[in-house]
Structure formats: C-alpha cells, structure tokens
Design an enzyme around this catalytic site. Structure first.
Site, mmCIF file in Angstrom:
data_model
loop_
_atom_site.group_PDB
_atom_site.id
_atom_site.type_symbol
_atom_site.label_atom_id
_atom_site.label_comp_id
_atom_site.label_asym_id
_atom_site.label_seq_id
_atom_site.Cartn_x
_atom_site.Cartn_y
_atom_site.Cartn_z
ATOM 1 N N GLU A 118 -17.830 13.257 6.486
ATOM 2 C CA GLU A 118 -16.548 13.048 5.795
ATOM 3 C C GLU A 118 -15.893 11.745 6.245
ATOM 4 O O GLU A 118 -16.426 11.048 7.110
ATOM 5 C CB GLU A 118 -15.613 14.234 6.048
ATOM 6 C CG GLU A 118 -15.317 14.446 7.509
ATOM 7 C CD GLU A 118 -14.523 15.720 7.784
ATOM 8 O OE1 GLU A 118 -13.969 16.303 6.853
ATOM 9 O OE2 GLU A 118 -14.456 16.108 8.951
ATOM 10 N N LYS A 120 -13.363 9.144 8.037
ATOM 11 C CA LYS A 120 -12.570 9.096 9.263
ATOM 12 C C LYS A 120 -11.229 8.482 8.883
ATOM 13 O O LYS A 120 -11.146 7.303 8.553
ATOM 14 C CB LYS A 120 -13.259 8.274 10.349
ATOM 15 C CG LYS A 120 -12.487 8.316 11.651
ATOM 16 C CD LYS A 120 -13.285 7.777 12.805
ATOM 17 C CE LYS A 120 -12.596 8.036 14.134
ATOM 18 N NZ LYS A 120 -11.222 7.576 14.197
ATOM 19 N N ASP A 122 -7.472 7.087 9.086
ATOM 20 C CA ASP A 122 -6.753 6.291 10.062
ATOM 21 C C ASP A 122 -5.288 6.707 10.077
ATOM 22 O O ASP A 122 -4.419 6.039 9.534
ATOM 23 C CB ASP A 122 -6.898 4.805 9.682
ATOM 24 C CG ASP A 122 -6.615 3.909 10.864
ATOM 25 O OD1 ASP A 122 -6.349 4.437 11.957
ATOM 26 O OD2 ASP A 122 -6.669 2.682 10.687
ATOM 27 N N TYR A 230 -9.391 18.859 8.920
ATOM 28 C CA TYR A 230 -10.790 18.674 9.299
ATOM 29 C C TYR A 230 -11.324 19.692 10.301
ATOM 30 O O TYR A 230 -12.350 19.479 10.916
ATOM 31 C CB TYR A 230 -11.074 17.245 9.760
ATOM 32 C CG TYR A 230 -10.204 16.692 10.866
ATOM 33 C CD1 TYR A 230 -10.120 17.321 12.098
ATOM 34 C CD2 TYR A 230 -9.486 15.509 10.668
ATOM 35 C CE1 TYR A 230 -9.338 16.805 13.108
ATOM 36 C CE2 TYR A 230 -8.695 14.988 11.679
ATOM 37 C CZ TYR A 230 -8.626 15.650 12.898
ATOM 38 O OH TYR A 230 -7.848 15.133 13.887
ATOM 39 N N LYS A 320 -18.138 4.067 12.900
ATOM 40 C CA LYS A 320 -17.040 3.200 12.468
ATOM 41 C C LYS A 320 -17.504 2.159 11.444
ATOM 42 O O LYS A 320 -18.665 1.755 11.443
ATOM 43 C CB LYS A 320 -16.470 2.461 13.682
ATOM 44 C CG LYS A 320 -15.851 3.362 14.720
ATOM 45 C CD LYS A 320 -14.514 3.878 14.225
ATOM 46 C CE LYS A 320 -13.548 4.213 15.314
ATOM 47 N NZ LYS A 320 -12.991 3.176 16.087
ATOM 48 N N CYS A 414 14.041 -28.704 6.209
ATOM 49 C CA CYS A 414 12.923 -28.245 5.386
ATOM 50 C C CYS A 414 11.770 -29.243 5.540
ATOM 51 O O CYS A 414 11.966 -30.445 5.331
ATOM 52 C CB CYS A 414 13.362 -28.151 3.927
ATOM 53 S SG CYS A 414 11.986 -27.892 2.798
ATOM 54 N N CYS A 417 11.308 -31.080 1.827
ATOM 55 C CA CYS A 417 12.278 -31.987 1.215
ATOM 56 C C CYS A 417 13.258 -32.589 2.222
ATOM 57 O O CYS A 417 14.065 -33.447 1.881
ATOM 58 C CB CYS A 417 13.039 -31.280 0.087
ATOM 59 S SG CYS A 417 14.147 -30.002 0.680
ATOM 60 N N CYS A 432 15.674 -23.105 2.940
ATOM 61 C CA CYS A 432 15.995 -24.370 2.318
ATOM 62 C C CYS A 432 16.792 -24.018 1.071
ATOM 63 O O CYS A 432 16.358 -23.192 0.268
ATOM 64 C CB CYS A 432 14.706 -25.096 1.931
ATOM 65 S SG CYS A 432 15.037 -26.531 0.908
ATOM 66 N N CYS A 437 14.053 -28.469 -4.334
ATOM 67 C CA CYS A 437 12.984 -28.622 -3.338
ATOM 68 C C CYS A 437 11.631 -28.405 -4.026
ATOM 69 O O CYS A 437 11.413 -27.374 -4.672
ATOM 70 C CB CYS A 437 13.162 -27.613 -2.207
ATOM 71 S SG CYS A 437 11.768 -27.626 -1.057
#
Ligand code: IVH
Length: 675
Positions: A118, A120, A122, A230, A320, A414, A417, A432, A437
């Site tokens: 099955e 795994k 996370d 599980y 894994k 910035c 510009c 900015c 710009c």
C-alpha cells in the site's frame, strides 16, 4: 402520552437528519461525489444543531455535531499506547527490497510470500480506541510508546466513524492509521492564511500535525483532515479469527472506516516492483503526499513467526521513493520583483536533482525568513520539494558554513527600476511602488498569459519579456491588439510562429469568469479566491460595483483580500484595462446560470418518486434554486408526494400546505407555476 409522542417524533427527526448528514459526509469525504450543495449541507447541519439545543439529551457522542469542535483544552494528556507504535524498516532500491524478500523466504522457508502492498502516506500516525463501538480515545504516536490524547481533534475528522457501523461490534478495538491533509485543502488553507495575514504551513504534513496538536478543536474542525487506516493495534478478542491483514481491512471497511482503494495483495515481487514504479511516477498528481510504498506480510501467522525488533516489525518494509530532499550550496542571493511589486529574495543554488527535477533556485520569501533560517551566501542548505509545491529551504547546515559565508543585505531600492522601496509597517515584504516598473509589467504579463490564468499557450515567457522590453506590450490588454506586422518586426519570428501566436491569443478571447479574475493579478486573489468571487457574483459588473462590506461578508474572503479587491476596482486605471480587454474582444463566459424556477421555495418530498431517488430530487430542487427540507413545518411551500408517502402528508394537511405529485412538480420546475 402526548409529550411522549412528540419526543418520539423529534427523536425520529433527529435520527433521520443525523443519518442524512452522515450520508452526505460519506459522499463528500469518502467518495468525493457530493450530491448537495454546501449551502444545503449547512442548512441540514444547523437544523440538527437546533434540535440538539432544544433537546440536549439527543446530543449523543456519535452525533455529527460532535465534529465541529469543543471549547479549548488547557493542555494535552499523555497516553501510553496498548502496544508500542513501531516504525518501519526502510529500503531505497530494488536490491534492498529483494534482499528483504529473500531473507523472509529463508526464514519462513517458503518460496511464495503473500504480501499486502500500500501507499506510504506522508502524514502523522494516530491511534483510535473504540469501546463497545464508540470512539472513546484518539492519540498521536508521540515517541511510539507514549503519545498525546487528541480525542477532541480526532472527532472532527470526517473519515473517522464516531460509532462503528455493521452487525458485529467488538467490545474494544484499537485502530491505527495516518492523519493527512489533502494537497488541495492545504493550498486552500495557506491561501486563506495569506489573505488573513497569518503564518502559512510549509507542507501538508506540517499542516496536519499542527492541526492535530491544537488545544482548540474548533480550529481543527476547519482544517479538513482525513485518515488512512493501516492496521489494528491489539489482537482482537473472541469471535474474530482473521488470518490476514487484508481481511482486517475488509472488516474495518464494514465498521465504517475509509480504506484506500489502491491496495495490492500479491505474491509476485515483479508486481510489487511495478507498483513502486507506477506510484512513484504518479505521486505528484495524487490528492495527498506519499513518500513510498509499504510492503507487509499479509498472513498473521507468518507475521508472528517473523516477529519484531525493538523499533520495527520484521515482516514489513517501507520502500521509499527518490527523496524530495537534497543538500546543496547557496551560490548567491538575488532579489526578484514580482507582479505586485513585491521584492523577493531568491537563492541561486548549485544545481541539484530533487525527486527527478533539477533545482537551481529557490525563493527565500522575505527578510524574516532569511533571518529565521540564518541563511548566508556560501552556506550549505537542505532543500525540500513536495509534490507540486515549490521547493524551499528547510534548514542551514551550520557545521558546513565556510569562513567566506556572508549575510545578505536587502536593497533599499528596486533592483530593476531603482525606485526606493516601501515596507508598510504591518507587512514583511518591501515593495516597489513604481507603477511603471518594467519588472512589475513583465511579471504581470507572464502571469496573465499563464496556464491557470488566460492560458495563452503559444507565447513563452522569453517572448513576453521581449515584447514588454520593446514596448509592444504596455499592459495586459495589449495582447489583444497585437498585429501580424508587429510580430514580424522581431528577429527569429517567422510567418508560422507569428500566426501561431495570434491564434493562441485569439483562442483565449472567450474565457471563464474565474480565470479572468485570476489573470488580472489582484493581490491575494489566487485561483481559489478567484473561484469564490466568480461563484458569488453574477457578473464582473456586479463585482466592480459592489461595496467593501459585501466583499467582507463573503465567507472565505479575509479582510486583506476584501480590501485589495475593492481597491483594485476603485482604481480608474484598472477599470480602463478591463474596458480595453473587452474592446479587444475578450468576453467572459459566465457559468450557465442554474434554473431558478424554484427560487426561494421550500419543498419537502415524501414517498417514492418514479424518476428520482431521494438524493437526486433533493439536489435537483437545490440546483433549481429551491430548498429541499426534510421535515414539514408551517414555512414549507410544497410537499411533493410519491407512492407510499409517509406521515409528512398528514402533517402537510394539518398545516394546510399544498401537496403536489411528481408530474405537477415537474410542471413547477419548467414553468415556475402549478396549475
Ligand atoms: S504500518 C508496524 N503503513 O510510517 C507498522 N505505516 O516509519 C507500523 N506510515 O509511523 C506502520 N504509511 O506513520 C504503516 N501504509 C502505512 C503507512 C505507514 C505511512 C508511517 C507511519 C509510521 C511510519 C513508519
């Protein structure tokens, strides 16, 4: 006697409502196929709550109302698991998996071993204890021996039954599994938190863990957690003779748990290798994060023979996937200017493969994040890339910091510009604010054309940059005014390419409301909020004309997003762009308005109908603007009666409510009238 009857009726109504709500939860959370709208669901829920407020004795431990959260706890209690919650031995290659298999073949002295394979998940491990069928305790794994009691939070997880269903109920049951948050729920949560100015989560696992360790379960209830089961944590008592884990799963399903459909039972190692390969390729497209597969000996007698080590059983293996984490060096830190003018520090990395993609730059978000991580130019860092989530730095490996490492200093101008940047006090990001710009313009154009916005497929980012730099595109509406001659001025632009570009622009002229709103690049309006707005307003004109209060009152729109949307359309320049887009041929196609012939009508159905199941008719009523109610009260407008109607007919007569049959109902839907 009369009182007794009344309370029986109420009890029945409560039971029916609870059953109905549980059914809709199952459709929504387990099948992912809701049959009623959220609004209708909320209404049923409120109805149930109201009954329980008036008759507290009906507020049982397994009522759906128990899932919305209880007042905050002061602290968590510790809990020692009945048997330790072990972890799994790991493999990272085919060879290691085959070694495991060979070792088991030898120890069991058989050639073919039946495995259950099955995903795994996370997330984080949790344990549930049921006594006489009722969920009495939920805990986190903790260190495996002792965890924390989080029953109040666990109860808010809809895929966990509060009461076991089915015929035989064990005296005691210990169920284990993984609590996870689906990626879409995680992204939605983060999007909302951004708009509310709150701190976001790094990945769905952290979001799930943070949600379970909440003292206030009302917060958990909002966070849509799920559980994948599980295993069981204790041998079952008398009467249960399971030979295999797969049989336990079947039984758990009958008790009302959600069991992942992607489970493989096989004695063929090639199929396991294939399973690993298949899911590694699909992992980025899944609803949830998974970091490998788990292979378990299916037969209990063989599991017992193999036994356990201190930390992991010898009958199971986690194989894994390629890591989504890697370490690399920060070669430089530069500042990028986004479409909202936000200055974002970005780490330029020594390129490194992570989960099959080469990563060479990663955002550091803002100065606070740089300070929190204490990341410097020259540092070695850990980069994490989960699913479709953008890569991020999780930590600096301080031991590897070279003497030449130097801290980054945020510029006060910035970088594109040269305008002095502004940092509002309550914000972490400097901006900015020069409307002209060039970086803001080119980023807005790229966003506008991107897949999830207007989806102008034929023009890549480099071309957009070039068109912006050369003044062909001065705002997003200019896309729709580009001519063939304009394009042919450019080097490396042939007839065919020009034609493709014009065609792909043309194809986007009819667009949906939510894509259009997202494309405008209004601050805080991500894909999700764009959808919320598009669903809420009948048209763009309604949105433009709406008040600040209206926006504030929309569920899911936080104050910052409301302010930003309101200000956006207040600005004449933005309204001009919208007009210019329209004149350029852009047309918003609004979702087909739902039929409104039943608008506002409260309708109760009783008996069996010829053309609809109960669920179908209820959702049919809702999609036509009506409200499908479950019980008759004086506010009801119509009762639709099928064959063998129930006591509702009697009640309808008492209240003098109009009773119609299925044909008359269809007439009402078609014409908005009955004869
Ligand atoms: S079985 C004795 N099955 O992985 C076996 N664990 O390193 C105990 N996990 O803490 C676990 N998906 O949280 C099992 N399908 C799965 C799993 C799974 C994720 C997690 C679990 C455990 C860790 C073990």
């Amino acid at each position: 006697m009369k009182d007794q009857k009344l309370s029986d009726a109420i009890r029945k109504e409560h039971e029916q409502l609870a059953r109905e709500i549980n059914y809709h939860n199952y459709r929504y959370y387990v099948l992912d196929e809701p049959v009623i709208s959220d609004v209708e669901y909320d209404r049923l829920f409120r109805q149930l709550k109201q009954i329980e407020q008036e008759h507290p004795e009906l507020e049982t431990l397994d009522s759906p109302t128990q899932r919305v959260g209880a007042p905050p706890l002061k602290e968590f209690q510790n809990f020692t698991h009945p048997t330790p919650m072990l972890s799994l031995d790991n493999a990272t290659s085919i060879e290691e998996f085959l070694e495991f298999h060979k070792r088991l073949q030898k120890e069991l002295d058989i050639k073919k071993i039946e495995y259950l394979v099955e995903h795994k998940y996370d997330g984080l491990a949790i344990e549930l204890i049921y006594e006489k069928g009722l969920l009495t305790l939920g805990s986190t794994r903790g260190d495996g021996v002792t965890g924390e009691v989080v029953t109040h939070n666990i109860k808010t997880i809809w895929t966990i039954p509060l009461k076991l269903t089915g015929e035989i109920i064990p005296d005691r049951l210990v169920v284990r599994g993984e609590a996870v948050m689906f990626r879409k729920d995680f992204l939605e949560l983060n999007e909302r938190y951004v708009s509310e100015g709150k701190k976001t989560f790094a990945n769905p696992r952290n979001a799930a863990a943070g949600s379970l360790r909440q003292l206030d379960s009302r917060v958990t209830a909002e966070r849509k957690l799920r559980m994948f089961v599980y295993g069981i944590g204790e041998k079952m008592g008398k009467g249960y003779h399971f030979k295999r884990l797969s049989e336990v799963y079947e039984q758990l399903k009958k008790w009302g748990f959600y069991i992942n459909p992607h489970i493989l039972v096989t004695d063929d190692t090639d199929r396991i290798i294939e399973y690993h390969k298949q899911w590694e390729a699909k992992r980025d497209f899944m609803d949830y994060d998974m970091d490998g597969i788990v292979i378990k000996v299916n037969r209990f007698e063989q599991q017992a023979h193999l036994g356990e080590l201190t930390h992991s059983p010898r009958w199971s293996l986690a194989w894994k996937f390629k890591p989504k984490e890697a370490t690399t060096e920060v070669e430089d830190i530069v500042v990028q200017v986004g479409r909202t003018g936000a200055l974002t520090p970005t780490a330029i990395l020594k390129p490194v493969p992570i989960g099959g993609v080469i990563v060479s730059r990663v955002t550091l978000h803002n100065q606070d994040e740089i300070e929190r991580l204490d990341v410097r130019i020259g540092d070695t860092v850990v980069i994490y890339r989960a699913g479709d989530v953008i890569p991020k730095v999780t930590k600096v490996i301080i031991d590897k910091r070279p003497d030449r490492a130097r801290p980054f200093r945020f510029p006060d101008r910035c970088p594109v510009c040269g305008t002095k940047v502004i940092k509002p006090e309550d914000e972490v990001i400097p901006r900015c604010i020069n409307k002209r710009c060039p970086a803001i313009l080119s980023e807005s154009l790229k966003h506008f054309a991107s897949r999830k916005a207007m989806n102008i497929e034929g023009i890549g980012e480099e071309w957009i940059q070039k068109f912006a730099d050369t003044g062909l595109l001065k705002d997003v509406a200019d896309f729709y005014y580009i001519t063939r001659d304009d394009l042919l001025q450019y080097d490396r632009m042939g007839d065919k390419l020009a034609e493709n570009m014009l065609n792909s622009i043309h194809k986007t002229k009819n667009t949906s409301f939510d894509h259009f709103l997202f494309a405008l690049g209004i601050r805080y309006v991500g894909e999700h909020l764009a959808r919320v707005l598009a669903r809420h307003f009948p048209s763009l004109d309604d949105l433009i004309a709406c008040s600040h209060e209206t926006l504030l009152n929309i569920h899911e729109i936080g104050p910052k997003a409301a302010e930003s949307v309101y200000q956006f359309f207040q600005q004449k320049e933005n309204r001009n762009i919208v007009d210019k887009l329209k004149k350029g041929g852009v047309r918003i196609i609004y979702e087909k308005p739902q039929g409104q012939s039943l608008k506002g009508l409260k309708i109760v159905v009783t008996g069996t109908l010829e053309n609809f199941s109960r669920e179908e008719i209820n959702s049919f009523i809702e999609t036509n603007g009506g409200h499908a109610l479950t019980s008759v009260s004086k506010n009801v407008d119509f009762v639709v009666s099928g064959t063998s109607p129930g006591s509702k007919i009697q009640k309808a007569r008492e209240w003098g409510i109009r009773i119609i049959n299925e044909t008359e109902f269809m007439e009402l839907v078609k014409t908005g009238r009955t004869k």
